[in-house]
Scaffold this motif. Structure first.
Motif, PDB file in Angstrom:
ATOM      1  N   ILE A  38       0.826  -1.352  -0.176  1.00 17.78           N
ATOM      2  CA  ILE A  38      -0.093  -0.037  -0.173  1.00 17.78           C
ATOM      3  C   ILE A  38       0.903   1.249  -0.026  1.00 17.78           C
ATOM      4  O   ILE A  38       0.579   2.239  -0.777  1.00 17.78           O
ATOM      5  CB  ILE A  38      -1.198  -0.062   1.052  1.00 17.78           C
ATOM      6  N   PHE A  39       2.019   1.310   0.831  1.00 23.35           N
ATOM      7  CA  PHE A  39       2.574   2.384   0.948  1.00 23.35           C
ATOM      8  C   PHE A  39       3.739   2.511  -0.246  1.00 23.35           C
ATOM      9  O   PHE A  39       4.078   3.578  -0.566  1.00 23.35           O
ATOM     10  CB  PHE A  39       3.478   2.354   2.138  1.00 23.35           C
ATOM     11  N   ALA A  42       1.486   4.175  -2.631  1.00 30.51           N
ATOM     12  CA  ALA A  42       1.266   5.655  -2.323  1.00 30.51           C
ATOM     13  C   ALA A  42       2.488   6.630  -2.672  1.00 30.51           C
ATOM     14  O   ALA A  42       2.508   7.600  -3.053  1.00 30.51           O
ATOM     15  CB  ALA A  42       1.237   5.756  -0.898  1.00 30.51           C
ATOM     16  N   ASN A 325      -2.698  11.510   0.165  1.00 27.34           N
ATOM     17  CA  ASN A 325      -2.412  10.221  -0.449  1.00 27.34           C
ATOM     18  C   ASN A 325      -1.928   9.260   0.774  1.00 27.34           C
ATOM     19  O   ASN A 325      -2.529   8.139   0.859  1.00 27.34           O
ATOM     20  CB  ASN A 325      -1.349  10.189  -1.723  1.00 27.34           C
ATOM     21  N   TYR A 326      -0.927   9.793   1.416  1.00 29.01           N
ATOM     22  CA  TYR A 326      -0.306   8.876   2.560  1.00 29.01           C
ATOM     23  C   TYR A 326      -1.446   8.591   3.677  1.00 29.01           C
ATOM     24  O   TYR A 326      -1.228   7.745   4.134  1.00 29.01           O
ATOM     25  CB  TYR A 326       0.893   9.604   2.995  1.00 29.01           C
ATOM     26  N   SER A 329      -3.565   6.127   2.539  1.00 26.59           N
ATOM     27  CA  SER A 329      -2.857   4.968   2.494  1.00 26.59           C
ATOM     28  C   SER A 329      -2.854   4.194   3.849  1.00 26.59           C
ATOM     29  O   SER A 329      -2.841   3.065   4.295  1.00 26.59           O
ATOM     30  CB  SER A 329      -1.443   5.149   1.984  1.00 26.59           C
ATOM     31  N   GLY A 332      -6.104   3.068   4.930  1.00 27.52           N
ATOM     32  CA  GLY A 332      -6.272   1.723   4.279  1.00 27.52           C
ATOM     33  C   GLY A 332      -5.583   0.569   5.001  1.00 27.52           C
ATOM     34  O   GLY A 332      -5.936  -0.355   5.334  1.00 27.52           O
TER      35      GLY A 332
END
Length: 692
Positions: A38-39, A42, A325-326, A329, A332
């Protein structure tokens, strides 16, 4: 057997514990891998966004700097062509060799020989041509120098003598016969100046391939005003942190040419790539702060047009996007951890009731959050709406429904025309299309009639984007009612206009023949301004200045103001004092326009024979030039105590014969507008004017 029976549950429990432990560690590894993925996504998206941002910034800077550098090159090319045309006129080539061989004394006959009458006429003609070159071009000063750098003809004898560096450059041009622009210099009284040195060749064949340099044409070009016109940044770009400026290289020194403050200052040296300042992150030349910058060289000159964008201001949207965005993330990843924890709990407990209770708790939280969100939106005083990409309302708060006189639940599903009316919807949808096409926020000002009452709204519209595709799926609009502020401003403008009308009536009472002069003069000036294609601000400046231009005459003695005949020199000086009186009266009024400058200069003349400061040429603004022609026309076209009104043909003939005093373009446009129905009506009003 009994022992085996008792050990079986223990073994089962131990196996179950080992299985749970293996599942736990396996799940932990899976979570770690997914979170890392995920990161990583991102970070990849953030990197792409930053690259796209920097490429867009570089493209914007490059396009604008190239365009503005080309504009400067074209302008300076025009100046060069005018100078070259003058040098090639022939007269200067005829007598310059004599001066070159006999020295400056040849001009005055100090060498012991009298000058033939024809040659003196040529010198006088050249002096006139040189003066005309300055008057009808952007140059402010001109002179002709011999090969030693000594000036023997110029347009202003009071001009400051050339420095040793200027004389040296003139001598170099005379030596090598190559045209040169000198570096921009700072003059205490004339601002930023660019010196032009052009070789003058003898008519007969000589050295250097058939050309012999016998003199140097020296011209001074004011650049601040033109550079400020050419090197501009619009308001939208300025809000995004963009700025532009001009750099030059003088010898080994880099310099900032400040067209705002008329200053030239040394700066740290810049590295060039193929003659340009490459795109990169540097300390701003203007503020010293971190900034993106890029520069383009003006062709054939050591001048660079540099664009920069403040690093912090320019990256606001990008940093917010990366931060969001982060954050998404992280949310999430957190959601994933929570979800797997929940699954783990189900796996361990295997109790359906407990699982049901957890879901009930989750639904309760969601419902509480929904109630909280609805309560917040319900208490916001500003109307808020959400429309989809087709303009259909999907959500409005209570303030929006109250403003439009509808039930909050009846609006979702309707389009803008159904809620606001066709005409209002047409205006609102134009800004909606901008948001949908560009994906950028926009703020507009609109007049909307609500429940039979006019309201002024400032509407901020922001795009609602799909988290995955970044496509705009809707528009969130916030309406701010600024009706009271707008009405207060309109009231203030009305009060100022009433004060102006009262002042005009006061002066017109002082001189019965001034009655209606300001009004007719303003109408004439307005027609000229529109025909010249001047901006709305310039036209408003001219109209206001025309209305107020005669106020100072209330301080002129009545016997001078109304004297039926020519004024004596002393009386004329008293009459000319009305300009200072007018400026003094109006100096404390904030016009937000150069009204005072236009009034102060309207009695100046291009040939320097006007008053109060004897300005000439480009020192007089275009607004003042229009007012000068309109004022002169109105004064002659209206009857006075000592003569009747002059006919239009006579007035225009008088103005055209004074070409050196009045702007020829403005006089030509006056002739055109007077031939229109509106102009003919004004002429009739002026001719029939009677004392009030």
């Amino acid at each position: 057997m009994a022992q085996n029976t008792t050990q079986a549950p223990v073994a089962y429990k131990m196996d179950a514990a080992r299985d749970r432990k293996r599942v736990f560690w396996l799940g932990l590894v899976i979570v770690a891998v997914i979170v890392a993925a995920i990161f990583s996504v991102a970070f990849y998206r953030a990197s792409n966004s930053e690259r796209a941002f920097e490429e867009s910034t570089r493209k914007t800077m490059r396009e604008n700097s190239i365009s503005q550098a080309d504009d400067i090159y074209k302008w300076l090319g025009t100046a060069y062509e005018r100078a070259a045309s003058f040098v090639n006129s022939g007269v200067i080539n005829k007598f310059a060799p004599d001066v070159d061989s006999g020295g400056i004394a040849v001009l005055s006959g100090a060498s012991g020989q009298s000058r033939p009458g024809r040659e003196m006429e040529d010198i006088g003609f050249l002096q006139t041509q040189l003066s005309n070159l300055i008057i009808y071009s952007d140059f402010s000063f001109g002179g002709i120098l011999n090969r030693k750098g000594e000036m023997y003809l110029n347009t202003d004898p009071a001009y400051q003598p050339l420095s040793s560096a200027q004389r040296s450059m003139a001598a170099q041009v005379a030596e090598n016969g190559v045209f040169r622009f000198a570096p921009i210099r700072q003059d205490a009284s004339r601002g930023l100046l660019l010196d032009l040195y052009m070789p003058v060749y003898a008519l007969d064949a000589g050295a250097q391939g058939g050309k012999k340099t016998v003199a140097v044409l020296y011209l001074t070009l004011p650049v601040a005003s033109k550079f400020n016109e050419l090197v501009t940044v619009n308001s939208v770009a300025r809000e995004r942190g963009y700025n532009s400026y001009i750099l030059q290289k003088s010898g080994e020194e880099w310099q900032d040419v400040s067209i705002k403050t008329d200053r030239v200052r040394n700066i740290a040296a810049l590295e060039l790539a193929d003659g340009s300042v490459p795109f990169g992150i540097r300390d701003s030349v203007l503020t010293g702060k971190k900034a993106y910058s890029l520069g383009t060289q003006v062709k054939d000159l050591n001048l660079w047009v540099v664009w920069e964008q403040d690093y912090a201001t320019g990256r606001v949207d990008l940093d917010n996007q990366i931060r969001s965005n982060y954050i998404f993330s992280a949310l999430g990843a957190l959601a994933l951890v929570l979800l797997l924890s929940f699954v783990w709990r189900l796996f361990v407990s295997m109790e359906r009731s407990q699982t049901l209770n957890q879901f009930q708790e989750l639904f309760k939280v969601i419902e509480e959050q929904k109630i909280l969100l609805d309560s917040i939106n319900g208490t916001i005083a500003e109307p808020i709406s959400l429309t989809d990409s087709k303009g259909i309302f999907r959500y409005v708060n209570q303030a929006f429904a109250d403003a439009f006189g509808r039930d909050v639940n009846s609006i979702p599903g309707l389009d803008t025309a159904a809620v606001c009316g066709f005409d209002t919807a047409k205006r609102l949808n134009s800004s909606d299309q901008h948001v949908l096409m560009t994906g950028e926020s926009v703020t507009t000002s609109e007049v909307i009639w609500l429940q039979s009452k006019r309201h002024y709204f400032q509407i901020s519209k922001s795009p609602l984007k799909d988290p995955e595709t970044q496509a705009v799926t809707g528009i969130v609009a916030v309406y701010r009612d600024v009706t009271k502020l707008v009405e207060a401003e309109e009231h203030s403008h009305r009060v100022v206009q009433q004060i102006i009308d009262a002042l005009v009536r006061t002066i017109e009472q002082a001189d019965p023949f001034l009655g209606g002069h300001s009004r007719i003069m303003g109408e004439v000036a307005k027609l000229i301004s529109k025909s010249l294609g001047l901006s709305d601000k310039d036209t408003a400046t001219i109209e206001t200045a025309a209305t107020l231009s005669q106020i100072g005459k209330m301080f002129v003695p009545r016997e001078v103001l109304t004297k039926p005949g020519l004024l004596t020199p002393e009386e004329k000086k008293v009459m000319e004092g009305h300009v200072q009186h007018t400026v003094a009266i109006l100096s404390n009024i904030e016009f937000d326009m150069p009204v005072l400058d236009a009034i102060a200069q309207m009695n100046e003349r291009l040939d320097g024979k006007g008053y109060p400061k004897a300005l000439q040429g480009d020192q007089i603004s275009v607004q003042a030039r229009v007012l000068a022609v309109a004022n002169a026309f109105t004064a002659m076209a209206r009857p006075r105590s000592y003569r009747p009104a002059m006919d239009v043909a006579t007035v225009l003939s008088v103005l055209e014969k004074q070409a050196g005093a009045y702007d020829e373009t403005v006089v030509s446009v006056l002739r055109e507008v007077l031939a229109t129905p509106a102009g003919e009506k004004l002429v009739a009003q002026a001719a029939s004017s009677k004392p009030v």
